[in-house]
Write a protein that holds these residues in place. Structure first.
Motif, short mmCIF file in Angstrom:
data_model
loop_
_atom_site.label_atom_id
_atom_site.label_comp_id
_atom_site.label_asym_id
_atom_site.label_seq_id
_atom_site.Cartn_x
_atom_site.Cartn_y
_atom_site.Cartn_z
N ILE A 233 0.88 -1.17 -0.02
CA ILE A 233 0.19 -0.07 0.00
C ILE A 233 0.76 1.22 -0.08
N ASP A 234 0.95 2.02 -1.14
CA ASP A 234 1.82 3.11 -1.18
C ASP A 234 1.21 4.28 -0.74
N GLN A 235 2.16 5.27 -0.64
CA GLN A 235 1.58 6.39 0.31
C GLN A 235 0.50 7.16 -0.73
N GLN A 236 0.69 7.19 -2.08
CA GLN A 236 -0.24 7.58 -2.95
C GLN A 236 -1.72 6.60 -3.20
N ALA A 237 -1.94 5.77 -2.37
CA ALA A 237 -2.87 4.69 -2.64
C ALA A 237 -4.34 5.32 -2.47
N ASN A 238 -5.15 4.89 -2.93
CA ASN A 238 -6.68 4.94 -2.77
C ASN A 238 -7.12 4.07 -1.47
N ILE A 239 -7.37 4.66 -0.13
CA ILE A 239 -7.65 3.87 1.00
C ILE A 239 -8.56 3.04 0.95
N ALA A 240 -9.79 3.20 0.19
CA ALA A 240 -10.89 2.33 0.12
C ALA A 240 -10.66 1.38 -0.70
N GLN A 241 -10.14 1.56 -2.00
CA GLN A 241 -9.89 0.54 -2.80
C GLN A 241 -8.78 -0.40 -2.14
N SER A 242 -7.77 0.20 -1.50
CA SER A 242 -6.63 -0.60 -0.88
C SER A 242 -7.33 -1.66 0.13
N VAL A 243 -8.30 -1.05 0.83
CA VAL A 243 -8.81 -2.04 2.05
C VAL A 243 -9.54 -3.16 1.17
N ASP A 244 -10.31 -2.74 0.26
CA ASP A 244 -11.23 -3.91 -0.50
C ASP A 244 -10.20 -4.96 -1.38
N VAL A 245 -9.18 -4.42 -1.74
CA VAL A 245 -8.15 -5.33 -2.55
C VAL A 245 -7.40 -6.15 -1.50
N ALA A 246 -7.08 -5.87 -0.41
CA ALA A 246 -6.36 -6.46 0.65
C ALA A 246 -7.43 -7.63 1.16
N VAL A 247 -8.67 -7.21 1.48
CA VAL A 247 -9.68 -8.32 1.97
C VAL A 247 -9.72 -9.39 0.69
N ASP A 248 -10.00 -8.81 -0.34
CA ASP A 248 -10.22 -10.05 -1.44
C ASP A 248 -9.17 -10.85 -1.73
N SER A 249 -8.03 -10.11 -1.79
CA SER A 249 -6.80 -11.20 -1.84
C SER A 249 -6.40 -12.03 -0.76
N LYS A 250 -6.87 -11.76 0.46
CA LYS A 250 -6.68 -12.69 1.71
C LYS A 250 -7.83 -13.67 1.76
N ILE A 251 -9.23 -13.17 1.52
CA ILE A 251 -10.26 -13.87 1.94
C ILE A 251 -11.01 -14.71 1.10
N GLN A 252 -10.98 -14.39 -0.31
CA GLN A 252 -11.71 -14.92 -1.27
C GLN A 252 -11.32 -16.36 -1.39
#
Length: 431
Positions: A233-252
């Protein structure tokens, strides 16, 4: 060296003979064979599910790891999806017979480089009975025979599946012996000695298992090793998108090799991102382990060096705060397995640097690591995801299962014409 049993040698010889016949079949005949396989699998669905239930019951009694059990279980929906995958392979372009080069060496002397099957594949995999269908379909479409060796925990499922596949082949022009199943642990070592009959070994398992295979065979090995996947998660990341992508990458599908295992967060965004991500992940039952900088922001268990090098294949995730892009890249290239790593950022230059310098088969920008999959790439299916640097790399579909040969056609041409003082020159003209 292991002494080969006559039975296994006979099986390998039969598979090789079937593969040699299969190599010359037209696309239509191979596609008809795949449809016949799909129909046979549909007809055998009750028997296959019953066999899988037997494996699952035995797995529960033996305390099989949660991740392996998730891969082992085959319900009606998952089976139907795998059968649809067999049909999707039939719709793909045939990789055999493709002319990769067509060159005139001289008038009437033409060279072609043409794709052709590898021959016989030996595939060793863990508790994933659906892999039987994927691998068999890809082998048939690419003109290869295949010797399958599944894990003991999936033996009944694999036997039922291969029986159905062979029934389907028997109703086609492809010999049923093109697909064969090995069932004992002893046959794994014996398979590695079949260099006269097997052209490629594809082991799907841990790095240590892949290394064991490489060290115990003269057959070329295409390694499918563990997936220690990262999301930065870079300093210029979209926070909401980054939460969703992290959750999907882990729990899908946490048992998959492309599931997220380590989350890296830029220090300047940690205090904003971590509370939101941690809440979302914990709501999905994910156990979190963080380094000291993470635990300064939010309370959780401590992560160690062992965590950075672990493929959990479960609802467990390690989190680390990094100083920036360079630190993230260094961590990934130190602890990663070369599978799939991703960056979340709106900074295109940071993304370009990440994608060029991270050493992995899949490097993603602003999307889930779970997209690393042959079906999602449009390959129909995959025999595995190669984490080696030499091609094929990443999800290995049809194109990874063919090689090529050079075909040269002349009109009585001889090399002496092009040698000596009065040598004739080659035209070397691409056609």
């Amino acid at each position: 060296m292991t002494v080969l049993t006559a039975t296994l040698t006979d099986v390998a010889q039969q598979t090789r003979a079937a593969a040699q016949d299969l190599a010359g079949l037209s696309t239509d005949l191979k596609n008809q064979a795949l449809e016949s396989i799909a129909q046979a699998l549909e007809a055998a669905t009750p028997k296959i599910l019953e066999a899988n239930a037997k494996d699952c019951q035995r797995a529960q009694e033996s305390g099989l790891a949660t991740a392996l059990y998730a891969r082992l279980k085959l319900d009606a929906t998952k089976l139907a999806g795998a059968i649809a995958g067999v049909r999707s392979v039939a719709s793909l372009t045939d990789p055999v017979g493709s002319i990769q080069l067509h060159r005139e060496l001289d008038t009437g002397l033409e060279l072609k480089r043409v794709s052709c099957p590898l021959g016989v594949l030996g595939v060793i995999f863990e508790a994933r009975p659906d892999a039987v269908m994927q691998i068999s379909a890809l082998a048939i479409k690419s003109g290869n025979g295949v010797l399958l060796k599944g894990g003991q925990e999936a033996i009944h499922s694999c036997q039922a599946l291969v029986e159905a596949i062979q029934t389907g082949l028997a109703a086609s022009t492809v010999a049923p012996e093109a697909v064969a199943l090995l069932t004992s642990r002893e046959e794994t070592l014996e398979l590695l000695n079949l260099d006269q009959y097997v052209n490629l070994i594809i082991p799907r398992g841990s790095n240590s298992f892949v290394r064991f295979v490489q060290e115990n065979t003269r057959i070329p090995v295409l390694g499918h090793a563990e997936g220690i996947c990262h999301l930065y998660i870079d300093q210029q990341a979209n926070i909401a998108q980054s939460v969703d992508v992290a959750v999907d990458s882990k729990i899908q599908y946490p048992a998959a090799c492309n599931a997220l295992e380590t989350l890296l967060v830029h220090k300047d965004i940690a205090s904003d991102y971590l509370p939101k991500a941690v809440k979302a992940l914990q709501n999905q039952g994910v156990e979190l382990r963080g380094d000291a900088a993470v635990r300064d922001v939010i309370e959780m268990d401590s992560a160690t060096d062992t965590d950075w090098a672990t493929e959990y294949s479960d609802l467990v995730l390690s989190i680390k705060v990094v100083d920036g892009l360079e630190d993230a890249i260094a961590h990934i290239n130190t602890y990663g397995s070369g599978h799939t790593d991703a960056i979340m950022t709106t900074d295109d230059q940071a993304a370009a640097t990440f994608c060029s310098r991270v050493d992995a088969a899949g490097v993603f920008h602003n999307c889930s690591t779970r997209f690393a999959d042959g079906f999602r790439y449009g390959f129909g299916a995959e025999v595995g995801i190669s984490t080696q640097r030499m091609p094929p790399r990443g999800p290995v579909g049809l194109e990874g299962l063919v090689t090529y040969k050079y075909l040269l056609q002349g009109q009585g041409h001889i090399v002496a014409t092009y040698a000596g003082e009065d040598a004739q020159s080659f035209t070397h003209r691409d056609l």
